[in-house]
Write a protein that holds these residues in place. Structure first.
Motif, PDB file in Angstrom:
ATOM      1  N   SER A  25       0.845  -1.189   0.000  1.00 54.26           N
ATOM      2  CA  SER A  25       0.000   0.000   0.000  1.00 54.26           C
ATOM      3  C   SER A  25       0.882   1.241   0.000  1.00 54.26           C
ATOM      4  CB  SER A  25      -0.913  -0.018   1.230  1.00 54.26           C
ATOM      5  OG  SER A  25      -1.776   1.078   1.207  1.00 54.26           O
ATOM      6  N   VAL A  26       0.658   2.116  -0.977  1.00 50.59           N
ATOM      7  CA  VAL A  26       1.488   3.298  -1.175  1.00 50.59           C
ATOM      8  C   VAL A  26       0.606   4.547  -1.187  1.00 50.59           C
ATOM      9  CG1 VAL A  26       3.067   4.462  -2.774  1.00 50.59           C
ATOM     10  CG2 VAL A  26       3.170   1.977  -2.518  1.00 50.59           C
ATOM     11  N   ARG A  27       0.976   5.536  -0.377  1.00 48.54           N
ATOM     12  CA  ARG A  27       0.252   6.812  -0.341  1.00 48.54           C
ATOM     13  C   ARG A  27       0.959   7.835  -1.221  1.00 48.54           C
ATOM     14  NH1 ARG A  27      -3.599   9.075   2.156  1.00 48.54           N
ATOM     15  NH2 ARG A  27      -3.801   7.347   3.627  1.00 48.54           N
ATOM     16  N   VAL A  28       0.184   8.547  -2.027  1.00 49.59           N
ATOM     17  CA  VAL A  28       0.666   9.692  -2.801  1.00 49.59           C
ATOM     18  C   VAL A  28       0.262  10.933  -2.018  1.00 49.59           C
ATOM     19  CG1 VAL A  28       0.498  10.937  -4.986  1.00 49.59           C
ATOM     20  CG2 VAL A  28       0.373   8.428  -4.975  1.00 49.59           C
ATOM     21  N   PHE A  29       1.218  11.833  -1.800  1.00 50.14           N
ATOM     22  CA  PHE A  29       0.929  13.029  -1.009  1.00 50.14           C
ATOM     23  C   PHE A  29       1.765  14.205  -1.503  1.00 50.14           C
ATOM     24  CE2 PHE A  29       4.472  10.945   0.986  1.00 50.14           C
ATOM     25  CZ  PHE A  29       5.293  11.973   1.455  1.00 50.14           C
ATOM     26  N   VAL A  30       1.414  15.396  -1.061  1.00 52.08           N
ATOM     27  CA  VAL A  30       2.173  16.592  -1.405  1.00 52.08           C
ATOM     28  C   VAL A  30       3.216  16.814  -0.322  1.00 52.08           C
ATOM     29  CG1 VAL A  30       2.078  19.084  -1.793  1.00 52.08           C
ATOM     30  CG2 VAL A  30       0.231  17.625  -2.631  1.00 52.08           C
ATOM     31  N   ALA A  31       4.486  16.818  -0.738  1.00 52.28           N
ATOM     32  CA  ALA A  31       5.589  17.072   0.182  1.00 52.28           C
ATOM     33  C   ALA A  31       5.978  18.547   0.062  1.00 52.28           C
ATOM     34  CB  ALA A  31       6.773  16.186  -0.157  1.00 52.28           C
ATOM     35  N   PRO A  32       6.261  19.173   1.190  1.00 55.17           N
ATOM     36  CA  PRO A  32       6.691  20.572   1.115  1.00 55.17           C
ATOM     37  C   PRO A  32       7.993  20.665   0.332  1.00 55.17           C
ATOM     38  CG  PRO A  32       6.945  19.711   3.344  1.00 55.17           C
ATOM     39  CD  PRO A  32       6.279  18.647   2.537  1.00 55.17           C
TER      40      PRO A  32
END
Length: 75
Positions: A25-32
């Motif tokens: 399971s892999v989360r895609v997110f916005v990194a600063p």
């Protein structure tokens, strides 16, 4: 939501093969970001009720519904 090319699929398959006890399971997110601003990133994480999910090649990808509405497809 997610499109993987052959090289990315191969890398993920190799990672999960060598970490058999890890959930796929892999989360895609916005990194600063620094000078170039924020960017999309990925991390091992399990989806929750606030996520959009998609299974690609036996791997579950997730991102928040808000992020999905903002960015749509990820390749």
């Amino acid at each position: 939501m997610i499109t993987l090319d052959d090289a990315a699929k191969k890398e993920l398959d190799a990672f999960f093969s060598s970490h058999a006890d890890t959930k796929k399971s892999v989360r895609v997110f916005v990194a600063p970001g620094g000078w170039s601003g924020p960017s999309l990133s990925m991390a091992l994480d399990e989806p929750d009720d606030e996520d959009e999910t998609q299974e690609v090649g036996g791997i579950t990808f997730c991102m928040t519904k808000d992020l999905y509405q903002m960015i749509g497809e990820v390749s």
